[in-house]
Design a protein around this motif. Structure first.
Motif, PDB file in Angstrom:
ATOM      1  N   ASN A 183      53.648  44.174  48.650  1.00  0.00           N
ATOM      2  CA  ASN A 183      54.090  45.528  48.290  1.00  0.00           C
ATOM      3  C   ASN A 183      52.986  46.370  47.663  1.00  0.00           C
ATOM      4  OD1 ASN A 183      56.771  44.933  49.102  1.00  0.00           O
ATOM      5  ND2 ASN A 183      57.153  43.914  47.139  1.00  0.00           N
ATOM      6  N   ARG A 184      51.808  45.777  47.539  1.00  0.00           N
ATOM      7  CA  ARG A 184      50.690  46.479  46.897  1.00  0.00           C
ATOM      8  C   ARG A 184      49.448  46.314  47.777  1.00  0.00           C
ATOM      9  NH1 ARG A 184      52.006  43.922  40.878  1.00  0.00           N
ATOM     10  NH2 ARG A 184      54.029  44.965  40.630  1.00  0.00           N
ATOM     11  N   PRO A 185      49.251  47.184  48.736  1.00  0.00           N
ATOM     12  CA  PRO A 185      48.196  47.002  49.739  1.00  0.00           C
ATOM     13  C   PRO A 185      46.772  46.999  49.184  1.00  0.00           C
ATOM     14  CG  PRO A 185      49.197  49.189  49.910  1.00  0.00           C
ATOM     15  CD  PRO A 185      50.056  48.396  48.991  1.00  0.00           C
ATOM     16  N   PHE A 186      46.568  47.563  48.010  1.00  0.00           N
ATOM     17  CA  PHE A 186      45.212  47.606  47.462  1.00  0.00           C
ATOM     18  C   PHE A 186      44.859  46.349  46.656  1.00  0.00           C
ATOM     19  CE2 PHE A 186      45.930  52.164  48.159  1.00  0.00           C
ATOM     20  CZ  PHE A 186      44.756  52.485  48.821  1.00  0.00           C
ATOM     21  N   THR A 187      45.787  45.390  46.581  1.00  0.00           N
ATOM     22  CA  THR A 187      45.556  44.208  45.750  1.00  0.00           C
ATOM     23  C   THR A 187      44.294  43.459  46.154  1.00  0.00           C
ATOM     24  OG1 THR A 187      47.913  43.900  45.286  1.00  0.00           O
ATOM     25  CG2 THR A 187      46.479  41.983  45.037  1.00  0.00           C
ATOM     26  N   TRP A 188      44.225  43.015  47.403  1.00  0.00           N
ATOM     27  CA  TRP A 188      43.091  42.179  47.803  1.00  0.00           C
ATOM     28  C   TRP A 188      41.785  42.946  47.948  1.00  0.00           C
ATOM     29  CZ3 TRP A 188      44.279  37.948  46.044  1.00  0.00           C
ATOM     30  CH2 TRP A 188      45.529  37.361  46.234  1.00  0.00           C
ATOM     31  N   PRO A 189      41.801  44.217  48.389  1.00  0.00           N
ATOM     32  CA  PRO A 189      40.537  44.962  48.340  1.00  0.00           C
ATOM     33  C   PRO A 189      39.960  45.060  46.928  1.00  0.00           C
ATOM     34  CG  PRO A 189      42.060  46.066  49.800  1.00  0.00           C
ATOM     35  CD  PRO A 189      42.840  44.953  49.148  1.00  0.00           C
ATOM     36  N   LEU A 190      40.826  45.249  45.923  1.00  0.00           N
ATOM     37  CA  LEU A 190      40.342  45.332  44.543  1.00  0.00           C
ATOM     38  C   LEU A 190      39.830  43.978  44.065  1.00  0.00           C
ATOM     39  CD1 LEU A 190      43.083  47.630  42.947  1.00  0.00           C
ATOM     40  CD2 LEU A 190      40.707  48.229  43.461  1.00  0.00           C
ATOM     41  N   VAL A 191      40.549  42.918  44.417  1.00  0.00           N
ATOM     42  CA  VAL A 191      40.074  41.578  44.065  1.00  0.00           C
ATOM     43  C   VAL A 191      38.741  41.302  44.746  1.00  0.00           C
ATOM     44  CG1 VAL A 191      40.543  39.107  44.271  1.00  0.00           C
ATOM     45  CG2 VAL A 191      42.385  40.665  43.619  1.00  0.00           C
ATOM     46  N   GLY A 192      38.624  41.737  46.005  1.00  0.00           N
ATOM     47  CA  GLY A 192      37.368  41.548  46.745  1.00  0.00           C
ATOM     48  C   GLY A 192      36.205  42.275  46.093  1.00  0.00           C
TER      49      GLY A 192
END
Length: 207
Positions: A183-192
């Motif tokens: 539900n939070r599409p920016f999660t993994w880009p931010l983790v990356g």
């Protein structure tokens, strides 16, 4: 649509992850603030001015204690307890069980501490004592706590407990990110970004 069993499993893991996440965050909150702040002061140590304060004390052991000082001791043996106790009571010098360097003429005890250094030298012939303490201020004190420098066994244990708690906090946070990432599409880009940015800086600018 998720099955009832899958929903129950998700609810189970969310419940326990949230529980361990908030418990670990509460335990390590103050420590994380301390280490974040001292990370800044350590990284900018050259810009933070501090004027060392030097304190000196002189004295002489009471005559009844001299024979204890004049006995044969192996190098690195601590001061006799009766002498260490007298120094603590009479001069406020805490030598305790610190390692001492014994020579034919004198005994030297190094007394490093967070935020400063100290030493004491005692003449084995006449009991004359010279003590010097250098204090570098509160910023240096907390910087040394950050590094675990000369802070003792209890602080070393605290660092171990804090590190384990911070790992629990981070790992449970990562698991919660995973469970909410749909539900939070920016999660993994931010983790990356958090992973790749320091890696790039290390490769390109640290030599």
């Amino acid at each position: 649509m998720q099955s009832n069993q899958a929903q129950k499993a998700r609810s189970f893991w969310l419940k326990h992850l949230y529980r361990w996440h908030w418990i670990s965050s509460a335990i390590c909150l103050v420590g994380m603030l301390l280490f974040a702040a001292t990370g800044l002061t350590l990284n900018n140590a050259g810009s933070i001015e501090s004027e060392p304060v030097v304190t000196k004390k002189n004295g002489r052991l009471p005559a009844p204690l001299l024979p204890r000082l004049q006995q044969e001791y192996a190098d690195n043996a601590p001061l006799p307890k009766v002498i260490a106790d007298w120094m603590a009571g009479a001069l406020g010098i805490e030598a305790g069980e610190r390692v001492a360097e014994w020579s034919d003429d004198e005994v030297y005890v190094s007394l490093p501490r967070p935020g400063g250094d100290a030493w004491v030298v005692i003449d084995r012939g006449n009991g004359e004592l010279n003590y010097e303490l250098t204090e570098r201020g509160w910023v240096s004190y907390f910087n040394d706590l950050h590094k675990g420098r000369n802070a003792g066994l209890a602080w070393s244990w605290f660092l171990d407990v804090f590190s384990v708690t911070a790992l629990v906090f981070s790992i449970t946070g990562l698991c919660l990110l995973h469970m909410h990432a749909g539900n939070r599409p920016f999660t993994w880009p931010l983790v990356g970004i958090g992973l790749v940015l320091p890696l790039i800086l290390a490769i390109l600018f640290i030599h």
